[in-house]
Design a protein around this motif. Structure first.
Motif, PDB file in Angstrom:
ATOM      1  N   PHE A   5      -9.214  -1.738  -2.679  1.00 53.32           N
ATOM      2  CA  PHE A   5      -8.663  -0.505  -3.236  1.00 53.32           C
ATOM      3  C   PHE A   5      -8.971  -0.443  -4.722  1.00 53.32           C
ATOM      4  CE2 PHE A   5      -5.454  -3.715  -3.659  1.00 53.32           C
ATOM      5  CZ  PHE A   5      -4.849  -3.488  -4.894  1.00 53.32           C
ATOM      6  N   ILE A   6      -8.891   0.759  -5.255  1.00 54.02           N
ATOM      7  CA  ILE A   6      -9.058   0.989  -6.686  1.00 54.02           C
ATOM      8  C   ILE A   6      -7.772   1.630  -7.186  1.00 54.02           C
ATOM      9  CG2 ILE A   6     -10.336   2.271  -8.445  1.00 54.02           C
ATOM     10  CD1 ILE A   6     -12.739   2.247  -6.518  1.00 54.02           C
ATOM     11  N   VAL A   7      -7.235   1.084  -8.268  1.00 53.57           N
ATOM     12  CA  VAL A   7      -6.018   1.634  -8.855  1.00 53.57           C
ATOM     13  C   VAL A   7      -6.399   2.743  -9.825  1.00 53.57           C
ATOM     14  CG1 VAL A   7      -3.983   1.150 -10.259  1.00 53.57           C
ATOM     15  CG2 VAL A   7      -4.789  -0.552  -8.615  1.00 53.57           C
ATOM     16  N   LEU A   8      -5.909   3.931  -9.550  1.00 56.15           N
ATOM     17  CA  LEU A   8      -6.165   5.067 -10.441  1.00 56.15           C
ATOM     18  C   LEU A   8      -5.117   5.147 -11.542  1.00 56.15           C
ATOM     19  CD1 LEU A   8      -7.110   7.851  -7.879  1.00 56.15           C
ATOM     20  CD2 LEU A   8      -8.637   6.459  -9.270  1.00 56.15           C
ATOM     21  N   LYS A   9      -3.875   4.862 -11.166  1.00 62.68           N
ATOM     22  CA  LYS A   9      -2.781   4.943 -12.130  1.00 62.68           C
ATOM     23  C   LYS A   9      -1.707   3.956 -11.693  1.00 62.68           C
ATOM     24  CE  LYS A   9       0.653   8.093 -13.988  1.00 62.68           C
ATOM     25  NZ  LYS A   9       1.303   9.369 -13.841  1.00 62.68           N
ATOM     26  N   GLY A  10      -1.255   3.162 -12.600  1.00 67.58           N
ATOM     27  CA  GLY A  10      -0.188   2.221 -12.280  1.00 67.58           C
ATOM     28  C   GLY A  10      -0.603   0.792 -12.551  1.00 67.58           C
ATOM     29  N   HIS A  11      -0.043  -0.125 -11.793  1.00 62.48           N
ATOM     30  CA  HIS A  11      -0.236  -1.559 -12.003  1.00 62.48           C
ATOM     31  C   HIS A  11      -1.567  -2.012 -11.403  1.00 62.48           C
ATOM     32  CE1 HIS A  11       3.859  -1.801 -13.406  1.00 62.48           C
ATOM     33  NE2 HIS A  11       4.250  -1.152 -12.332  1.00 62.48           N
ATOM     34  N   ALA A  12      -2.534  -2.273 -12.283  1.00 62.82           N
ATOM     35  CA  ALA A  12      -3.866  -2.673 -11.836  1.00 62.82           C
ATOM     36  C   ALA A  12      -3.927  -4.149 -11.475  1.00 62.82           C
ATOM     37  CB  ALA A  12      -4.887  -2.369 -12.918  1.00 62.82           C
ATOM     38  N   SER A  13      -2.860  -4.909 -11.754  1.00 61.11           N
ATOM     39  CA  SER A  13      -2.893  -6.349 -11.514  1.00 61.11           C
ATOM     40  C   SER A  13      -2.468  -6.733 -10.088  1.00 61.11           C
ATOM     41  CB  SER A  13      -1.978  -7.059 -12.518  1.00 61.11           C
ATOM     42  OG  SER A  13      -0.640  -6.606 -12.325  1.00 61.11           O
ATOM     43  N   ALA A  14      -2.092  -5.783  -9.272  1.00 65.52           N
ATOM     44  CA  ALA A  14      -1.641  -6.093  -7.906  1.00 65.52           C
ATOM     45  C   ALA A  14      -2.814  -6.637  -7.097  1.00 65.52           C
ATOM     46  CB  ALA A  14      -1.070  -4.850  -7.238  1.00 65.52           C
ATOM     47  N   SER A  15      -2.533  -7.711  -6.343  1.00 68.33           N
ATOM     48  CA  SER A  15      -3.611  -8.350  -5.579  1.00 68.33           C
ATOM     49  C   SER A  15      -3.771  -7.765  -4.179  1.00 68.33           C
ATOM     50  CB  SER A  15      -3.352  -9.852  -5.485  1.00 68.33           C
ATOM     51  OG  SER A  15      -2.126 -10.086  -4.809  1.00 68.33           O
ATOM     52  N   THR A  16      -2.749  -7.095  -3.678  1.00 70.85           N
ATOM     53  CA  THR A  16      -2.853  -6.483  -2.355  1.00 70.85           C
ATOM     54  C   THR A  16      -2.509  -5.011  -2.452  1.00 70.85           C
ATOM     55  OG1 THR A  16      -0.544  -6.903  -1.721  1.00 70.85           O
ATOM     56  CG2 THR A  16      -2.157  -8.647  -1.218  1.00 70.85           C
ATOM     57  N   LEU A  17      -2.973  -4.268  -1.470  1.00 76.42           N
ATOM     58  CA  LEU A  17      -2.698  -2.832  -1.439  1.00 76.42           C
ATOM     59  C   LEU A  17      -1.203  -2.580  -1.319  1.00 76.42           C
ATOM     60  CD1 LEU A  17      -3.657   0.097  -1.289  1.00 76.42           C
ATOM     61  CD2 LEU A  17      -3.972  -0.213   1.166  1.00 76.42           C
ATOM     62  N   LYS A  18      -0.549  -3.346  -0.487  1.00 76.76           N
ATOM     63  CA  LYS A  18       0.904  -3.172  -0.293  1.00 76.76           C
ATOM     64  C   LYS A  18       1.647  -3.389  -1.607  1.00 76.76           C
ATOM     65  CE  LYS A  18       4.708  -3.885   2.694  1.00 76.76           C
ATOM     66  NZ  LYS A  18       5.503  -2.804   2.173  1.00 76.76           N
ATOM     67  N   ALA A  19       1.268  -4.442  -2.341  1.00 79.25           N
ATOM     68  CA  ALA A  19       1.930  -4.728  -3.617  1.00 79.25           C
ATOM     69  C   ALA A  19       1.693  -3.597  -4.615  1.00 79.25           C
ATOM     70  CB  ALA A  19       1.431  -6.053  -4.179  1.00 79.25           C
ATOM     71  N   ALA A  20       0.476  -3.071  -4.644  1.00 76.28           N
ATOM     72  CA  ALA A  20       0.172  -1.973  -5.563  1.00 76.28           C
ATOM     73  C   ALA A  20       0.956  -0.725  -5.195  1.00 76.28           C
ATOM     74  CB  ALA A  20      -1.324  -1.681  -5.552  1.00 76.28           C
ATOM     75  N   GLN A  21       1.027  -0.415  -3.902  1.00 77.05           N
ATOM     76  CA  GLN A  21       1.771   0.775  -3.478  1.00 77.05           C
ATOM     77  C   GLN A  21       3.265   0.599  -3.695  1.00 77.05           C
ATOM     78  OE1 GLN A  21       0.257   1.244   0.516  1.00 77.05           O
ATOM     79  NE2 GLN A  21      -1.315   2.703  -0.151  1.00 77.05           N
ATOM     80  N   ASP A  22       3.774  -0.605  -3.457  1.00 76.52           N
ATOM     81  CA  ASP A  22       5.198  -0.867  -3.702  1.00 76.52           C
ATOM     82  C   ASP A  22       5.536  -0.733  -5.183  1.00 76.52           C
ATOM     83  OD1 ASP A  22       5.602  -1.260  -1.015  1.00 76.52           O
ATOM     84  OD2 ASP A  22       5.644  -3.467  -1.131  1.00 76.52           O
TER      85      ASP A  22
END
Length: 140
Positions: free
Chosen positions: A58-75
């Motif tokens: 996945f690519i982070v457009l806005k938010g926490h770019a340091s998340a290692s998994t998609l679930k963590a980034a979405q959470d």
């Protein structure tokens, strides 16, 4: 009462019942194909890519770019482009298309006329019309 009778006649036609059965079987088939892609096709591809799970691309457009998994980034509330999920969906489509191709191919083999079957007899009227056509061609 006439509308009810017409509806009953429509609903009990073979093609409508066949369609309903096809939709139900298709829904069950989708679950099988999803499992095939997720549990059998995707892991070897991930292994070839170094043990990476495609669903976590996945690519982070806005938010926490340091998340290692998609679930963590979405959470964490990040806005992401989930191209790994898209790849999984494309693989799913390709598997479904290929399996449907194989099924239709088998059905066509079963429904194709046997080569031992003699060709149908041409009706006498057709033979007469061909003879007339040939005579007319010969005159011109």
């Amino acid at each position: 009462m006439k509308v009810v009778d017409e509806f009953r006649k429509f609903a009990m036609r073979g093609s409508v019942i066949d369609l309903a059965v096809g939709v139900v079987v298709g829904a069950a088939f989708t679950a099988i194909v999803n499992s095939l892609v997720k549990d059998i096709v995707t892991p070897p591809i991930g292994l070839l890519l170094g043990g990476i799970d495609l669903s976590n691309f996945f690519i982070v457009l806005k938010g926490h770019a340091s998340a290692s998994t998609l679930k963590a980034a979405q959470d964490a509330g990040a806005v992401t482009i989930n191209y790994g999920a898209f790849i999984n969906t494309v693989l799913n489509f390709l598997v479904v298309a290929f399996v449907l191709f194989l099924v239709v191919r088998q059905i066509n083999k079963f429904s194709a006329p046997k080569e031992d079957t003699p060709p149908p007899v041409t009706p006498e009227e057709v033979l007469l019309l061909r003879e007339i056509r040939d005579v007319l061609r010969a005159r011109s």
